[in-house]
Design an enzyme around this catalytic site. Sequence first.
Site, PDB file in Angstrom:
ATOM      1  N   ARG A  35       0.826  -1.203   0.000  1.00  0.00           N
ATOM      2  CA  ARG A  35       0.000   0.000   0.000  1.00  0.00           C
ATOM      3  C   ARG A  35       0.863   1.257   0.000  1.00  0.00           C
ATOM      4  O   ARG A  35       1.882   1.315   0.711  1.00  0.00           O
ATOM      5  CB  ARG A  35      -0.943   0.003   1.208  1.00  0.00           C
ATOM      6  CG  ARG A  35      -1.948  -1.118   1.150  1.00  0.00           C
ATOM      7  CD  ARG A  35      -3.080  -0.986   2.139  1.00  0.00           C
ATOM      8  NE  ARG A  35      -3.798  -2.254   2.192  1.00  0.00           N
ATOM      9  CZ  ARG A  35      -4.665  -2.680   1.269  1.00  0.00           C
ATOM     10  NH1 ARG A  35      -4.943  -1.915   0.232  1.00  0.00           N
ATOM     11  NH2 ARG A  35      -5.246  -3.857   1.377  1.00  0.00           N
ATOM     12  N   ASP A  36       0.424   2.243  -0.814  1.00  0.00           N
ATOM     13  CA  ASP A  36       1.120   3.529  -0.852  1.00  0.00           C
ATOM     14  C   ASP A  36       0.948   4.229   0.505  1.00  0.00           C
ATOM     15  O   ASP A  36      -0.137   4.244   1.083  1.00  0.00           O
ATOM     16  CB  ASP A  36       0.548   4.397  -1.980  1.00  0.00           C
ATOM     17  CG  ASP A  36       1.467   5.549  -2.342  1.00  0.00           C
ATOM     18  OD1 ASP A  36       2.014   5.533  -3.458  1.00  0.00           O
ATOM     19  OD2 ASP A  36       1.639   6.458  -1.502  1.00  0.00           O
TER      20      ASP A  36
ATOM     21  N   ASN B 275       4.663   6.412 -13.593  1.00  0.00           N
ATOM     22  CA  ASN B 275       5.284   7.724 -13.761  1.00  0.00           C
ATOM     23  C   ASN B 275       6.738   7.520 -14.152  1.00  0.00           C
ATOM     24  O   ASN B 275       7.465   6.782 -13.479  1.00  0.00           O
ATOM     25  CB  ASN B 275       5.200   8.529 -12.461  1.00  0.00           C
ATOM     26  CG  ASN B 275       3.768   8.869 -12.093  1.00  0.00           C
ATOM     27  OD1 ASN B 275       2.931   9.107 -12.968  1.00  0.00           O
ATOM     28  ND2 ASN B 275       3.468   8.862 -10.803  1.00  0.00           N
TER      29      ASN B 275
ATOM     30  N   VAL C 236      10.427   8.081  -6.789  1.00  0.00           N
ATOM     31  CA  VAL C 236      11.202   6.922  -6.335  1.00  0.00           C
ATOM     32  C   VAL C 236      11.695   6.185  -7.585  1.00  0.00           C
ATOM     33  O   VAL C 236      10.889   5.735  -8.411  1.00  0.00           O
ATOM     34  CB  VAL C 236      10.366   5.981  -5.453  1.00  0.00           C
ATOM     35  CG1 VAL C 236      11.216   4.791  -5.012  1.00  0.00           C
ATOM     36  CG2 VAL C 236       9.817   6.728  -4.226  1.00  0.00           C
TER      37      VAL C 236
ATOM     38  N   HIS D 222       7.736   1.195 -10.686  1.00  0.00           N
ATOM     39  CA  HIS D 222       6.558   0.753  -9.940  1.00  0.00           C
ATOM     40  C   HIS D 222       5.291   1.088 -10.702  1.00  0.00           C
ATOM     41  O   HIS D 222       5.213   2.109 -11.390  1.00  0.00           O
ATOM     42  CB  HIS D 222       6.510   1.382  -8.535  1.00  0.00           C
ATOM     43  CG  HIS D 222       6.703   2.858  -8.511  1.00  0.00           C
ATOM     44  ND1 HIS D 222       7.947   3.448  -8.640  1.00  0.00           N
ATOM     45  CD2 HIS D 222       5.824   3.889  -8.378  1.00  0.00           C
ATOM     46  CE1 HIS D 222       7.823   4.760  -8.577  1.00  0.00           C
ATOM     47  NE2 HIS D 222       6.528   5.060  -8.433  1.00  0.00           N
TER      48      HIS D 222
ATOM     49  N   HIS E  54       1.383   2.066 -10.119  1.00  0.00           N
ATOM     50  CA  HIS E  54       0.372   2.486  -9.158  1.00  0.00           C
ATOM     51  C   HIS E  54      -0.950   1.824  -9.555  1.00  0.00           C
ATOM     52  O   HIS E  54      -1.373   1.946 -10.708  1.00  0.00           O
ATOM     53  CB  HIS E  54       0.138   3.998  -9.211  1.00  0.00           C
ATOM     54  CG  HIS E  54       1.297   4.841  -8.795  1.00  0.00           C
ATOM     55  ND1 HIS E  54       1.353   5.455  -7.556  1.00  0.00           N
ATOM     56  CD2 HIS E  54       2.430   5.194  -9.439  1.00  0.00           C
ATOM     57  CE1 HIS E  54       2.473   6.161  -7.475  1.00  0.00           C
ATOM     58  NE2 HIS E  54       3.134   6.025  -8.604  1.00  0.00           N
TER      59      HIS E  54
HETATM   60  P1  AMP Z   1       6.097   8.127  -7.938  1.00  0.00           P
HETATM   61  O1  AMP Z   1       5.778   9.582  -7.787  1.00  0.00           O
HETATM   62  O2  AMP Z   1       5.434   7.490  -9.129  1.00  0.00           O
HETATM   63  O3  AMP Z   1       7.595   7.869  -7.917  1.00  0.00           O
HETATM   64  O4  AMP Z   1       5.448   7.400  -6.707  1.00  0.00           O
HETATM   65  C1  AMP Z   1       6.114   7.134  -5.528  1.00  0.00           C
HETATM   66  C2  AMP Z   1       5.065   6.767  -4.521  1.00  0.00           C
HETATM   67  O5  AMP Z   1       5.689   6.104  -3.459  1.00  0.00           O
HETATM   68  C3  AMP Z   1       4.290   7.937  -3.928  1.00  0.00           C
HETATM   69  O6  AMP Z   1       2.905   7.764  -4.194  1.00  0.00           O
HETATM   70  C4  AMP Z   1       4.611   7.850  -2.431  1.00  0.00           C
HETATM   71  O7  AMP Z   1       3.496   8.169  -1.638  1.00  0.00           O
HETATM   72  C5  AMP Z   1       5.009   6.392  -2.288  1.00  0.00           C
HETATM   73  N1  AMP Z   1       5.902   6.063  -1.199  1.00  0.00           N
HETATM   74  C6  AMP Z   1       7.058   6.681  -0.867  1.00  0.00           C
HETATM   75  N2  AMP Z   1       7.663   6.040   0.144  1.00  0.00           N
HETATM   76  C7  AMP Z   1       6.857   4.994   0.469  1.00  0.00           C
HETATM   77  C8  AMP Z   1       6.925   3.963   1.435  1.00  0.00           C
HETATM   78  N3  AMP Z   1       7.954   3.853   2.299  1.00  0.00           N
HETATM   79  N4  AMP Z   1       5.929   3.041   1.483  1.00  0.00           N
HETATM   80  C9  AMP Z   1       4.899   3.137   0.627  1.00  0.00           C
HETATM   81  N5  AMP Z   1       4.767   4.087  -0.313  1.00  0.00           N
HETATM   82  C10 AMP Z   1       5.732   5.014  -0.385  1.00  0.00           C
END
Ligand code: AMP
Length: 114
Positions: free
Chosen positions: A29-30, A87, A96, A100, A102
Amino acid sequence: MSETIFGKIAAGEIPADIVYQDDEIVAFRDLSPQAPTHVLVIPRKPIRTLNDAAPEDAELLGKLFLAAAKVAAHEGIAEAGYRVVVNCNAAAGQTVFHLHLHVLGGRPLQWPPG
Ligand code: AMP
């Protein structure tokens, strides 16, 4: 191979709310959900962005999408509908740098996105 926070989650080095995992994929989960269901599906293999995926990753990329569909079914959003988003790099808001998907659902989603 745990150079990002997602690599550390895949390695079990930091906790996450894991909803699915197998030998190649982890889904969790995000932390900052943008919808009632917001799950991230990652390969254990640390691919930085979609741009960095190679021809030999084709099967793995397919498995990521199949895992996303499995997660959606398990979350009960498959029939109503959901969105799968990747993304890629700064203009898309990637924060990140570990590939990944979403998986978003549980509410009506606007199209086109912002
Ligand atoms: P992106 O912007 O596509 O790189 O998405 C990165 C996502 O990772 C964001 O929606 C963050 O809320 C999520 N995120 C960052 N750190 C964590 C974590 N430790 N556990 C779960 N989700 C995370």
